[in-house]
Motif scaffolding. Structure first.
Motif, PDB file in Angstrom:
ATOM      1  N   VAL A  34       0.856  -1.186   0.000  1.00  0.00           N
ATOM      2  CA  VAL A  34       0.000   0.000   0.000  1.00  0.00           C
ATOM      3  C   VAL A  34       0.889   1.231   0.000  1.00  0.00           C
ATOM      4  N   LYS A  35       0.677   2.125  -0.967  1.00  0.00           N
ATOM      5  CA  LYS A  35       1.390   3.400  -1.008  1.00  0.00           C
ATOM      6  C   LYS A  35       0.434   4.464  -0.484  1.00  0.00           C
ATOM      7  N   LEU A  36       0.940   5.270   0.461  1.00  0.00           N
ATOM      8  CA  LEU A  36       0.122   6.289   1.106  1.00  0.00           C
ATOM      9  C   LEU A  36       0.659   7.685   0.829  1.00  0.00           C
ATOM     10  N   ARG A  37      -0.169   8.675   1.083  1.00  0.00           N
ATOM     11  CA  ARG A  37       0.290  10.062   1.022  1.00  0.00           C
ATOM     12  C   ARG A  37       1.406  10.256   2.035  1.00  0.00           C
ATOM     13  N   GLY A  38       2.218  11.270   1.818  1.00  0.00           N
ATOM     14  CA  GLY A  38       3.269  11.588   2.768  1.00  0.00           C
ATOM     15  C   GLY A  38       4.467  10.663   2.657  1.00  0.00           C
ATOM     16  N   ASP A  39       4.703  10.093   1.473  1.00  0.00           N
ATOM     17  CA  ASP A  39       5.856   9.218   1.224  1.00  0.00           C
ATOM     18  C   ASP A  39       5.931   8.059   2.207  1.00  0.00           C
ATOM     19  N   ARG A  40       4.790   7.431   2.443  1.00  0.00           N
ATOM     20  CA  ARG A  40       4.728   6.256   3.317  1.00  0.00           C
ATOM     21  C   ARG A  40       4.345   5.037   2.480  1.00  0.00           C
ATOM     22  N   THR A  63       7.453   1.879   5.793  1.00  0.00           N
ATOM     23  CA  THR A  63       8.650   2.599   5.361  1.00  0.00           C
ATOM     24  C   THR A  63       8.259   4.040   5.097  1.00  0.00           C
ATOM     25  N   ILE A  64       8.952   4.961   5.770  1.00  0.00           N
ATOM     26  CA  ILE A  64       8.710   6.387   5.582  1.00  0.00           C
ATOM     27  C   ILE A  64       9.960   6.983   4.944  1.00  0.00           C
ATOM     28  N   THR A  65       9.796   7.664   3.823  1.00  0.00           N
ATOM     29  CA  THR A  65      10.910   8.316   3.139  1.00  0.00           C
ATOM     30  C   THR A  65      10.894   9.795   3.504  1.00  0.00           C
ATOM     31  N   ILE A  66      12.024  10.270   4.024  1.00  0.00           N
ATOM     32  CA  ILE A  66      12.132  11.667   4.456  1.00  0.00           C
ATOM     33  C   ILE A  66      13.174  12.372   3.591  1.00  0.00           C
ATOM     34  N   VAL A  67      12.772  13.478   2.971  1.00  0.00           N
ATOM     35  CA  VAL A  67      13.676  14.285   2.154  1.00  0.00           C
ATOM     36  C   VAL A  67      13.872  15.618   2.872  1.00  0.00           C
ATOM     37  N   GLU A  68      15.120  15.917   3.208  1.00  0.00           N
ATOM     38  CA  GLU A  68      15.434  17.183   3.868  1.00  0.00           C
ATOM     39  C   GLU A  68      16.306  18.010   2.943  1.00  0.00           C
ATOM     40  N   VAL A  69      16.010  19.307   2.859  1.00  0.00           N
ATOM     41  CA  VAL A  69      16.775  20.217   2.013  1.00  0.00           C
ATOM     42  C   VAL A  69      17.525  21.197   2.910  1.00  0.00           C
ATOM     43  N   ASP A  70      18.836  21.249   2.724  1.00  0.00           N
ATOM     44  CA  ASP A  70      19.662  22.221   3.448  1.00  0.00           C
ATOM     45  C   ASP A  70      19.557  23.540   2.694  1.00  0.00           C
ATOM     46  N   GLU A  71      18.949  24.541   3.329  1.00  0.00           N
ATOM     47  CA  GLU A  71      18.706  25.810   2.642  1.00  0.00           C
ATOM     48  C   GLU A  71      19.981  26.582   2.353  1.00  0.00           C
ATOM     49  N   GLN A  72      21.027  26.367   3.133  1.00  0.00           N
ATOM     50  CA  GLN A  72      22.280  27.092   2.896  1.00  0.00           C
ATOM     51  C   GLN A  72      23.020  26.534   1.681  1.00  0.00           C
ATOM     52  N   ASN A  74      21.623  24.168  -0.434  1.00  0.00           N
ATOM     53  CA  ASN A  74      20.641  23.744  -1.425  1.00  0.00           C
ATOM     54  C   ASN A  74      20.824  22.278  -1.821  1.00  0.00           C
ATOM     55  N   THR A  75      21.261  21.443  -0.888  1.00  0.00           N
ATOM     56  CA  THR A  75      21.419  20.017  -1.156  1.00  0.00           C
ATOM     57  C   THR A  75      20.316  19.239  -0.443  1.00  0.00           C
ATOM     58  N   GLN A  76      19.984  18.104  -1.032  1.00  0.00           N
ATOM     59  CA  GLN A  76      18.959  17.246  -0.464  1.00  0.00           C
ATOM     60  C   GLN A  76      19.589  16.026   0.181  1.00  0.00           C
ATOM     61  N   SER A  77      19.023  15.615   1.288  1.00  0.00           N
ATOM     62  CA  SER A  77      19.410  14.337   1.881  1.00  0.00           C
ATOM     63  C   SER A  77      18.145  13.504   2.038  1.00  0.00           C
ATOM     64  N   VAL A  78      18.227  12.263   1.586  1.00  0.00           N
ATOM     65  CA  VAL A  78      17.082  11.363   1.632  1.00  0.00           C
ATOM     66  C   VAL A  78      17.426  10.215   2.565  1.00  0.00           C
ATOM     67  N   HIS A  79      16.546   9.943   3.519  1.00  0.00           N
ATOM     68  CA  HIS A  79      16.737   8.766   4.351  1.00  0.00           C
ATOM     69  C   HIS A  79      15.376   8.144   4.650  1.00  0.00           C
ATOM     70  N   THR A  80      15.404   6.880   5.015  1.00  0.00           N
ATOM     71  CA  THR A  80      14.164   6.159   5.284  1.00  0.00           C
ATOM     72  C   THR A  80      14.128   5.702   6.733  1.00  0.00           C
ATOM     73  N   VAL A  81      12.922   5.620   7.229  1.00  0.00           N
ATOM     74  CA  VAL A  81      12.674   5.123   8.583  1.00  0.00           C
ATOM     75  C   VAL A  81      11.754   3.920   8.439  1.00  0.00           C
ATOM     76  N   ASN A  82      12.130   2.813   9.055  1.00  0.00           N
ATOM     77  CA  ASN A  82      11.321   1.595   8.993  1.00  0.00           C
ATOM     78  C   ASN A  82      10.828   1.240  10.382  1.00  0.00           C
ATOM     79  N   ARG A  83       9.621   0.686  10.433  1.00  0.00           N
ATOM     80  CA  ARG A  83       9.107   0.171  11.692  1.00  0.00           C
ATOM     81  C   ARG A  83       8.154  -0.982  11.411  1.00  0.00           C
ATOM     82  N   LYS A  84       7.996  -1.840  12.392  1.00  0.00           N
ATOM     83  CA  LYS A  84       7.068  -2.962  12.281  1.00  0.00           C
ATOM     84  C   LYS A  84       5.942  -2.762  13.284  1.00  0.00           C
ATOM     85  N   VAL A  85       4.714  -3.031  12.819  1.00  0.00           N
ATOM     86  CA  VAL A  85       3.527  -2.858  13.642  1.00  0.00           C
ATOM     87  C   VAL A  85       2.711  -4.147  13.546  1.00  0.00           C
TER      88      VAL A  85
END
Length: 105
Positions: A34-40, A63-72, A74-85
C-alpha cells in the motif's frame, strides 16, 4: 454500495475481477503493498477493508521516506525510517495505490 466491512479468507481466487474492489477482495488474508500520502509505504497482510479503502493490516512493515533540504547549500538528503507494527488501521483517504500479491499462472 453499503457501508460494510469485508473480512474473511480469499478462498475464491478463481473468481473473476469485475470491479476494482474485486481485486482487493481477492487479496484478503494475503500480503499486499500500500502506497500512502506523505511518502509512506506499507507491506502487510490484509485482514479487512471497505469501499472507502479503509483497511486493517496485520504484520505491517512501514517505510517512511524523508527528504530534507539544506537551505544554505541547497542540497537534499534522503533517508528512510522503517518500523514494524503488529496490527494497523489505515484510513482510506490516504491511500494512493494498493498492489495485490504477485500471482503465478
Amino acid at each position: 454500495m453499503s457501508d460494510t466491512l469485508v473480512a474473511g479468507t480469499a478462498g475464491s481466487s478463481a473468481a473473476m475481477v469485475e470491479e476494482p474492489l474485486d481485486l482487493v477482495r481477492l487479496s484478503l488474508d494475503e500480503r499486499i503493498y500500500v502506497k500512502l500520502r506523505g511518502d509512506r509505504e506499507l507491506r502487510g497482510r490484509l485482514h479487512a477493508y471497505d469501499q472507502h479503502l479503509n483497511m486493517v493490516l496485520g504484520d505491517v512493515e512501514e517505510t517512511i521516506t524523508i527528504v530534507e533540504v539544506d537551505e544554505q547549500t541547497n542540497t537534499q538528503s534522503v533517508h528512510t525510517v522503517n518500523r514494524k507494527v503488529p496490527m494497523l488501521f489505515v484510513r482510506g483517504d490516504g491511500v494512493i495505490l494498493v498492489s495485490p500479491p504477485s500471482r503465478s499462472s
